[in-house]
Design a protein around this motif. Sequence first.
Motif, short mmCIF file in Angstrom:
data_model
loop_
_atom_site.label_atom_id
_atom_site.label_comp_id
_atom_site.label_asym_id
_atom_site.label_seq_id
_atom_site.Cartn_x
_atom_site.Cartn_y
_atom_site.Cartn_z
N ILE A 45 80.12 40.67 39.36
CA ILE A 45 79.93 41.96 40.05
C ILE A 45 79.45 41.73 41.48
N PHE A 46 78.49 40.81 41.63
CA PHE A 46 77.96 40.53 42.97
C PHE A 46 79.07 40.07 43.92
N TRP A 47 79.84 39.07 43.49
CA TRP A 47 80.84 38.50 44.39
C TRP A 47 82.00 39.47 44.63
N LEU A 48 82.38 40.23 43.62
CA LEU A 48 83.42 41.23 43.82
C LEU A 48 82.97 42.28 44.83
N CYS A 49 81.74 42.76 44.67
CA CYS A 49 81.22 43.81 45.54
C CYS A 49 80.89 43.30 46.93
N LEU A 50 80.75 42.00 47.08
CA LEU A 50 80.52 41.42 48.41
C LEU A 50 81.83 41.10 49.12
N LEU A 51 82.76 40.49 48.39
CA LEU A 51 83.97 39.98 49.04
C LEU A 51 84.98 41.07 49.39
N LEU A 52 85.09 42.11 48.57
CA LEU A 52 86.05 43.17 48.89
C LEU A 52 85.70 43.89 50.19
N PRO A 53 84.45 44.36 50.36
CA PRO A 53 84.11 44.97 51.67
C PRO A 53 84.23 43.98 52.82
N ALA A 54 83.82 42.70 52.57
CA ALA A 54 83.92 41.71 53.64
C ALA A 54 85.37 41.50 54.05
N TYR A 55 86.27 41.48 53.07
CA TYR A 55 87.69 41.35 53.40
C TYR A 55 88.20 42.57 54.16
N ALA A 56 87.85 43.77 53.68
CA ALA A 56 88.38 45.00 54.27
C ALA A 56 87.98 45.14 55.73
N TYR A 57 86.74 44.81 56.04
CA TYR A 57 86.23 45.07 57.39
C TYR A 57 86.30 43.87 58.32
N LEU A 58 86.31 42.66 57.78
CA LEU A 58 86.30 41.49 58.65
C LEU A 58 87.42 40.49 58.30
N GLY A 59 87.58 40.19 57.03
CA GLY A 59 88.57 39.19 56.65
C GLY A 59 89.98 39.60 57.00
N TYR A 60 90.32 40.86 56.79
CA TYR A 60 91.68 41.34 57.08
C TYR A 60 92.04 41.20 58.56
N ILE A 94 67.23 40.35 50.28
CA ILE A 94 66.35 40.62 51.41
C ILE A 94 67.14 41.17 52.59
N ALA A 95 68.32 40.60 52.83
CA ALA A 95 69.15 41.09 53.94
C ALA A 95 69.58 42.53 53.72
N GLN A 96 69.95 42.87 52.49
CA GLN A 96 70.35 44.25 52.20
C GLN A 96 69.18 45.21 52.38
N LEU A 97 68.03 44.85 51.84
CA LEU A 97 66.85 45.73 51.95
C LEU A 97 66.43 45.89 53.40
N PHE A 98 66.54 44.81 54.17
CA PHE A 98 66.20 44.88 55.59
C PHE A 98 67.17 45.82 56.32
N GLY A 99 68.48 45.72 55.99
CA GLY A 99 69.46 46.59 56.63
C GLY A 99 69.23 48.04 56.30
N TYR A 100 68.95 48.35 55.03
CA TYR A 100 68.68 49.74 54.64
C TYR A 100 67.40 50.25 55.29
N PRO A 133 82.89 51.21 50.18
CA PRO A 133 81.49 51.68 50.19
C PRO A 133 80.87 51.89 48.81
N ILE A 134 81.68 52.26 47.82
CA ILE A 134 81.10 52.51 46.50
C ILE A 134 80.64 51.21 45.83
N LEU A 135 81.01 50.07 46.41
CA LEU A 135 80.60 48.78 45.84
C LEU A 135 79.22 48.35 46.32
N LEU A 136 78.66 49.04 47.30
CA LEU A 136 77.39 48.60 47.88
C LEU A 136 76.22 48.80 46.92
N LEU A 137 76.24 49.87 46.13
CA LEU A 137 75.15 50.08 45.18
C LEU A 137 75.17 49.02 44.07
N THR A 172 77.82 56.71 57.62
CA THR A 172 79.27 56.59 57.45
C THR A 172 79.64 56.16 56.05
N LEU A 173 78.99 55.12 55.56
CA LEU A 173 79.32 54.60 54.23
C LEU A 173 78.93 55.58 53.13
#
Length: 378
Positions: free
Chosen positions: A5-20, A319-325, A294-298, A352-353
């Motif tokens: 779940i962690f890697w799916l929810c990390l890699l899909l948004p990363a691909y959509a916004y940066l990897g693509y 920690i990075a997520q909590l800092f960002g929020y 965005p629904i993968l962030l939670l 936005t998200l």
Amino acid sequence: MAEFIFWLCLLLPAYAYLGYPLLLSLLAPLFPAWRHTPAPPLNISIVIAAHNEARHIEHKLRTLLAQDYQPATLQIILASDGSTDDTVACARKIVDPRITVLDLPRQGKAATLNAGVALTRGDILVFTDADNQWSRETLGYLLAPLNDPTVGACAGHMVIPVTGGGLSIGDSLYRHYEGWLRRVENRTGCMVSADGALLALRRELFQNVPAEVNDDFFLSTCAPVAFKRIVYVPEAQVIDHGVDEADKQFRRRQRVTVGGLQSLAQRSELLNPLKHGLYSLALISHKLIRRLAPILLLPLLLSSFWLWDDHGFYRLALIAQLFGYTMAIAGLLDSQHRLPKPFRLAAFLLVTLAGMSIGLWQFLRGHRYAQWNPEQNR
């Protein structure tokens, strides 16, 4: 399971916004550079759908009449969608046979655009908004790629040069990001769609805009449906403004997400790579995965908590997520704009998200936005 779940929810948004876009950047040198010569005189019809645009419409019409590009014929249709201010009266102050003003009842933007296009005579349709600003060279730049018969639509570039004190800094940076993405899509021949602020389309490709879709996406995809290219023209610039208020940003993102998913449903044939090749893959990456991401962030956040004891990487990720929020919430609470700009950018991303996530939920529940109000975006 938590790691999956962690890697799916990390890699899909990363691909959509940066990897693509990075992938397209790597592929770009493999494609020939497109060169476009200035467009010859063409028969042009410019269509503007407007609702309560009295303060902008007279200036906009005069700007369109003053373009350096001289078409063979020029027709400007201002279609007022049930305006309750002086939009129609202000438009009629400019007495010019090239301008037609339609005073229509309130019926929604799609129906208003369709009514305007029904009166057009030009071979090329140009769609624009009432409140954005053109330079004198905008039209000439926009039309140049239409010398190529493989080009069906052309997209301009929206600029937000001066941001306010709030979340509009995110709007401005987002436009830079979209500009980068569209450049690499354009180079690889898979430009996905145009912004409604400035769009040119061959008249024979036009299809009536259904209610409840994002009109700019639907209109620009009239080209790939007919196996024609959309071309991005960064020199054809329009100047617009961002949205500072969090509530307006949130509502706008909801509407855009619902309309965007409805648009994809209307254009589902374009999602078939066997038929539309690289364009389909670009459309899935740019429009579908990005709207689902965005629904993968939670679940990403929850799985990070679950994996805290497994590895230092997961602790760092949490920690990075909590800092960002925390930055985003602080930026939202900073009504006096005393915090540095990164806090406002984080707030923009969070709003936005969140708006996209709620928009997805609304779409799945069958909610649709039938009316439009440009003031909601200001």
